[in-house]
Design a protein around this motif. Structure first.
Motif, mmCIF file in Angstrom:
data_model
loop_
_atom_site.group_PDB
_atom_site.id
_atom_site.type_symbol
_atom_site.label_atom_id
_atom_site.label_comp_id
_atom_site.label_asym_id
_atom_site.label_seq_id
_atom_site.Cartn_x
_atom_site.Cartn_y
_atom_site.Cartn_z
ATOM 1 N N THR A 31 33.371 41.421 35.791
ATOM 2 C CA THR A 31 32.186 40.614 36.099
ATOM 3 C C THR A 31 32.494 39.528 37.129
ATOM 4 O OG1 THR A 31 31.319 40.988 33.874
ATOM 5 C CG2 THR A 31 30.404 39.153 35.119
ATOM 6 N N SER A 34 33.469 41.161 40.663
ATOM 7 C CA SER A 34 32.337 41.755 41.379
ATOM 8 C C SER A 34 31.413 40.675 41.927
ATOM 9 C CB SER A 34 31.565 42.699 40.458
ATOM 10 O OG SER A 34 31.032 41.991 39.341
ATOM 11 N N ALA A 35 31.200 39.608 41.149
ATOM 12 C CA ALA A 35 30.361 38.510 41.630
ATOM 13 C C ALA A 35 31.019 37.799 42.806
ATOM 14 C CB ALA A 35 30.082 37.531 40.498
ATOM 15 N N THR A 188 26.252 44.355 42.455
ATOM 16 C CA THR A 188 26.767 43.395 41.479
ATOM 17 C C THR A 188 26.010 43.485 40.155
ATOM 18 O OG1 THR A 188 27.411 41.896 43.246
ATOM 19 C CG2 THR A 188 27.224 40.967 41.046
ATOM 20 N N ILE A 192 27.712 44.455 36.570
ATOM 21 C CA ILE A 192 27.608 43.548 35.419
ATOM 22 C C ILE A 192 26.905 44.236 34.253
ATOM 23 C CG2 ILE A 192 26.545 41.402 34.611
ATOM 24 C CD1 ILE A 192 27.049 40.241 37.371
ATOM 25 N N THR A 229 26.108 35.712 32.490
ATOM 26 C CA THR A 229 25.467 34.977 33.588
ATOM 27 C C THR A 229 26.376 33.882 34.105
ATOM 28 O OG1 THR A 229 23.252 35.434 32.711
ATOM 29 C CG2 THR A 229 23.469 33.597 34.238
ATOM 30 N N ARG A 231 29.627 33.792 33.915
ATOM 31 C CA ARG A 231 30.740 34.415 34.637
ATOM 32 C C ARG A 231 30.332 34.785 36.048
ATOM 33 N NH1 ARG A 231 32.573 38.562 29.820
ATOM 34 N NH2 ARG A 231 33.731 37.054 28.535
ATOM 35 N N ALA A 232 29.137 35.325 36.187
ATOM 36 C CA ALA A 232 28.666 35.716 37.523
ATOM 37 C C ALA A 232 28.471 34.505 38.422
ATOM 38 C CB ALA A 232 27.357 36.500 37.402
ATOM 39 N N ALA A 236 30.598 33.982 41.702
ATOM 40 C CA ALA A 236 29.903 33.912 42.989
ATOM 41 C C ALA A 236 30.223 32.610 43.711
ATOM 42 C CB ALA A 236 28.400 34.040 42.776
ATOM 43 N N ALA A 280 23.083 35.102 42.220
ATOM 44 C CA ALA A 280 23.992 35.915 41.415
ATOM 45 C C ALA A 280 23.691 35.746 39.934
ATOM 46 C CB ALA A 280 25.437 35.540 41.717
ATOM 47 N N ALA A 284 22.627 38.676 37.401
ATOM 48 C CA ALA A 284 23.381 38.904 36.171
ATOM 49 C C ALA A 284 22.498 38.764 34.937
ATOM 50 C CB ALA A 284 24.550 37.919 36.105
#
Length: 300
Positions: A31, A34-35, A188, A192, A229, A231-232, A236, A280, A284
């Protein structure tokens, strides 16, 4: 007292639900990575979208006030033709400056293709005349017709054929940049969602026990949505910061980077980068909520 006790119970239930979401592991790393990767690419997509039009406009402006006249005539007559064209230019409204290029300047123009040692004096090259004009007052079509009538050996190039492709290329670049921006967030969100599904599947037994003791699906959803969320958003933010640093060191201000002059972000344009972490988070949130509801619906 009852209200305080109820509030403590709700906090305990929220913490219990949050404990089922793994704080580390492959899903958490996937996660965040990727973000961060999405944000890094999104920075360049934003920079390209914002500066593509500026670059095309700058190049177009540089061409707009200039024109070139090429005279192809025998060497013994080319000076007379050049003088006639220069005389016409002096009497043409909108022309601010005109001069004939000498052999050294024409050799410099050909040097990138033929080398600096090109024997210009041995070649029958056309005579080039550089023209500076004010676009509103200078009528290129009318002047071109007069030029053809009086000096048939001369040809006017007002650079219009170069300006139109630049404008079209600018629009395509902005379209590609916007598509890349949207696709980066879409990928993304998909990653996620897969990570959230994996975390839910790995904790299926714990979720079943929580349901047995009265935990509602909304609490479980909230725990996964909140954790993924955040984490994203943090991923990001980290990726956006690295992307901003990379954009800031583009070699646009160096002489060897003259072609890239203007690429990057300037002034208020940097504000756009602050939108990446919230976007992001939205991606997410939607992806995790959808994945959580599907998984909870399918779990026994």
């Amino acid at each position: 007292m009852t209200a305080v006790f109820q509030q403590i119970i709700e906090i305990f239930e929220a913490e219990a639900a949050g404990a089922i979401v793994p704080r580390s592991g492959i899903n958490a790393a996937l996660t965040g990575f990727s973000a961060a990767a999405m944000a890094f690419l999104a920075v360049f997509a934003i920079a390209l979208a914002l500066t593509a039009g500026q670059l095309a406009q700058r190049w177009s402006d540089e061409l707009a006030g200039h024109a070139t006249i090429r005279i192809v005539a025998p060497q013994n007559d080319i000076e007379n033709r050049t003088a006639a064209v220069l005389q016409m230019l002096e009497a043409t409204p909108g022309v601010t400056f005109a001069r004939a290029l000498d052999q050294e300047e024409q050799r410099d123009l050909l040097a990138p293709w033929f080398g600096a040692d090109l024997p210009v004096h041995m070649l029958s090259l056309p005579q080039l005349i550089e023209v500076h004009h004010e676009g509103r007052e200078f009528d290129a079509d009318t002047f071109g017709q007069r030029l053809t009538e009086k000096v048939p050996e001369a040809l006017l190039d007002d650079h219009t054929r170069w300006q139109q492709p630049l404008a079209a290329a600018s629009k395509r670049l902005r379209g590609v940049a916007f598509l890349s921006f949207v696709l980066s967030f879409g990928v993304t969100a998909a990653v996620i969602a897969l990570a959230a599904q994996g975390a839910l599947a790995a904790n299926a037994q714990i979720i079943s026990v929580l349901r047995l003791i009265g935990a509602r699906d909304s609490f479980i959803e909230a725990a996964f949505v909140r954790r993924f969320t955040l984490r994203a958003v943090f991923g990001a933010a980290a990726g956006g910061l690295v992307g901003a640093l990379a954009v800031s060191i583009l070699p646009g201000s160096q002489p060897e980077g003259a072609l890239l002059a203007g690429l990057g972000l300037n002034g208020w344009q940097w504000i756009w980068l602050f939108l990446i972490p919230p976007l992001a988070g939205v991606a997410a949130f939607a992806a995790t909520l959808g994945a959580a509801r599907r998984m909870l619906r399918d779990l026994p």
